[in-house]
Structures are given as structure tokens and as C-alpha cells.
Scaffold this active site. Structure first.
Site, short mmCIF file in Angstrom:
data_model
loop_
_atom_site.label_atom_id
_atom_site.label_comp_id
_atom_site.label_asym_id
_atom_site.label_seq_id
_atom_site.Cartn_x
_atom_site.Cartn_y
_atom_site.Cartn_z
N GLU A 28 33.95 74.10 61.69
CA GLU A 28 33.13 74.18 62.91
C GLU A 28 32.39 72.87 63.15
OE1 GLU A 28 31.90 78.72 63.60
OE2 GLU A 28 31.42 78.00 61.59
N GLU B 299 36.28 83.31 57.49
CA GLU B 299 35.18 84.28 57.57
C GLU B 299 35.66 85.73 57.61
OE1 GLU B 299 33.46 80.50 59.48
OE2 GLU B 299 35.40 81.50 59.34
#
Length: 262
Positions: free
Chosen positions: A116, A136
Site C-alpha cells: 500500500e 490481509e
């Protein structure tokens, strides 16, 4: 800065190098590291001598291996949304909207928050040992620091969904093939190559780079007719700068341009 600092900040001429410095934790981002990173990034961003910012990780294994899982596990939803979630979105958006060019020198694992963060940078060089991914989902989570929105805007949506639905890691070579990075570099040459690229960019006009970055960023949020009109207006603004005329004169006089940022 002391070697035990969470972020190491080094100025190399016109280039600032920011190193996430938690190698024992694979440079995972917790609240303290995020705040230290924001402070270091803000200092580089506001330093007029700095023209390019390089971001990397300490140690041999990781760029940023994601969020700190112990830190995340301790959080409840509303507090996370109001505290860490809001902070990481603010910091990553600051990297993305910075007027100075940014380069990620990815020296190892860039997972979760590491990918990210990479998605917020302008240019990405990957060591041949690097691995990227948004794992995740394997923790009963999904990307929450901009990954769901930035990844699907950068690569084919079906591939973005596959990466997020499976949590699979991809190699440096696969990341370049997907368009997530510029190129793969041998691990031992990564920082030298990142600095060479940064110094080449730093030799350009900082004012024109700033206006170019704004044109690209703002135009990407517009429909094409509006984006083209925006480009037309911005290049007109460029032609009011001393650097534009210096660059043209230098070309005609067959000499290197001397850009001042004005």
C-alpha cells in the site's frame, strides 16, 4: 540520526533517503513508526534543498512487511477507524500527493501496508528478492490503507481482485509484468540504482516537476476532455517560468540547463 530511530533520514545532496528501521519486526508499521515516518517525510518534503525522496527498508529481508499484527489485533473497529486508520490514510495520501518525486527502493518483502505504501510512490525499483502482496484476507481482514482503491486503479481489476481474494504473494518479476513497478534490480545494486535515478530526476527543474506531478495527479481524476483542458492550462503556466525559458535557451546554445526552480 541514531541507528535505533524508527526512521533513518539521510540527505545525499538533492536526495533524501528515508529508511523504515524495524528490521527485527521486518519493518512492520505500528502507530509509533507511522508517526515517525510522517515527521521524517514532512521534513524532507519541506526542505528546499531536497528534490527527490527515496523510501526503503532496513535490513536484508523487508521493505515494509505490513502492519504490526500485534498492534492490529489489540484494536477495536471504531477506535481503529478514528485513530490508526485515519492516520495511515493521511500519511499515505501525503506521500501520494507530494509535489516532489518519490521512489520506492523495495529491498525485500512489501506485504500489506508495504504494498500500500509502494502504491503511493511515483517510481518503484524492486530487488530481485522482493515479494509483493496483500495477504490481509488470510487474517480475516482486507487492505485498509488504500490498497483496495489504489491497486484496482493501477492494474486490471480482475488481477487486483485475485491478489486481494487469495492473499497470494507475487515475485518482483511478476509485479513488473503487472505494471506495479518500473524494473527489477539485483539486490546488491538496488540502492545505487535508486540513487542514480533520483539524481537524474533531481537535475531537472523542481518547479516543472511539481507542476507535472500536479497535472498527472489531478488529470487522472477527470474525464479526458477536462483533463486535456487542464493540461493546456498547466503548460501555459509552465511557460511563465524562468526554468522553461532557461531550458529552451540551453538547448539552442548546446549547453546544460541551469534550473533554479523559478
Amino acid at each position: 540520526m541514531a541507528d535505533d530511530a524508527l526512521i533513518l533520514s539521510e540527505i545525499r545532496g538533492p536526495v533524501a533517503v528515508l529508511t523504515v528501521n524495524r528490521p527485527a519486526a521486518l519493518n512492520a508499521i505500528d502507530a509509533a513508526t507511522l508517526r515517525a515516518f510522517e515527521a521524517a517525510f514532512a521534513a524532507a518534503e519541506s526542505d528546499p534543498a531536497v528534490r527527490v525522496i527515496v523510501i526503503t527498508g532496513a535490513g536484508e529481508k523487508a521493505f515494509v512487511a505490513g502492519g504490526d499484527i500485534r498492534d492490529l489485533e489489540s484494536r477495536q473497529g471504531l477506535a481503529h477507524y478514528q485513530e490508526f486508520g485515519e492516520e495511515i490514510h493521511r500519511v499515505f495520501s501525503r506521500v501520494e500527493s507530494c509535489d516532489k518525486p518519490t521512489i520506492a527502493a523495495v529491498n525485500g518483502f512489501a506485504l500489506g501496508g508495504g504494498t500500500e505504501l509502494l502504491l503511493c510512490t511515483d517510481l518503484r525499483l524492486l530487488a530481485d528478492t522482493a515479494r509483493l502482496g496483500l495477504p490481509e484476507i488470510n487474517l480475516g481482514l482486507f487492505p485498509g490503507a488504500g490498497g483496495t482503491q489504489r491497486l484496482i486503479r493501477e492494474i486490471a481489476p480482475c488481477r487486483a481482485r485475485e491478489l486481494m481474494f487469495t492473499g497470494d504473494h507475487i515475485t518482483a518479476q511478476e509485479a513488473v509484468a503487472l505494471g506495479l513497478a518500473n524494473r527489477v534490480v539485483p539486490r546488491a545494486e538496488l540502492m545505487a540504482e535508486a540513487l542514480r535515478l533520483a539524481e537524474r530526476i533531481a537535475a531537472k527543474s523542481p518547479l516543472i516537476l511539481k507542476l507535472l506531478k500536479r497535472t498527472l495527479r489531478q488529470g487522472s481524476q477527470m474525464a479526458l476532455p477536462q483533463a486535456l483542458a487542464h493540461e493546456q492550462a498547466m503548460i501555459g503556466l509552465v511557460l511563465d517560468s524562468a526554468d522553461a525559458h532557461e531550458g529552451c535557451r540551453a538547448f539552442l546554445e548546446k549547453r546544460p540547463a541551469r534550473f533554479t526552480g523559478s
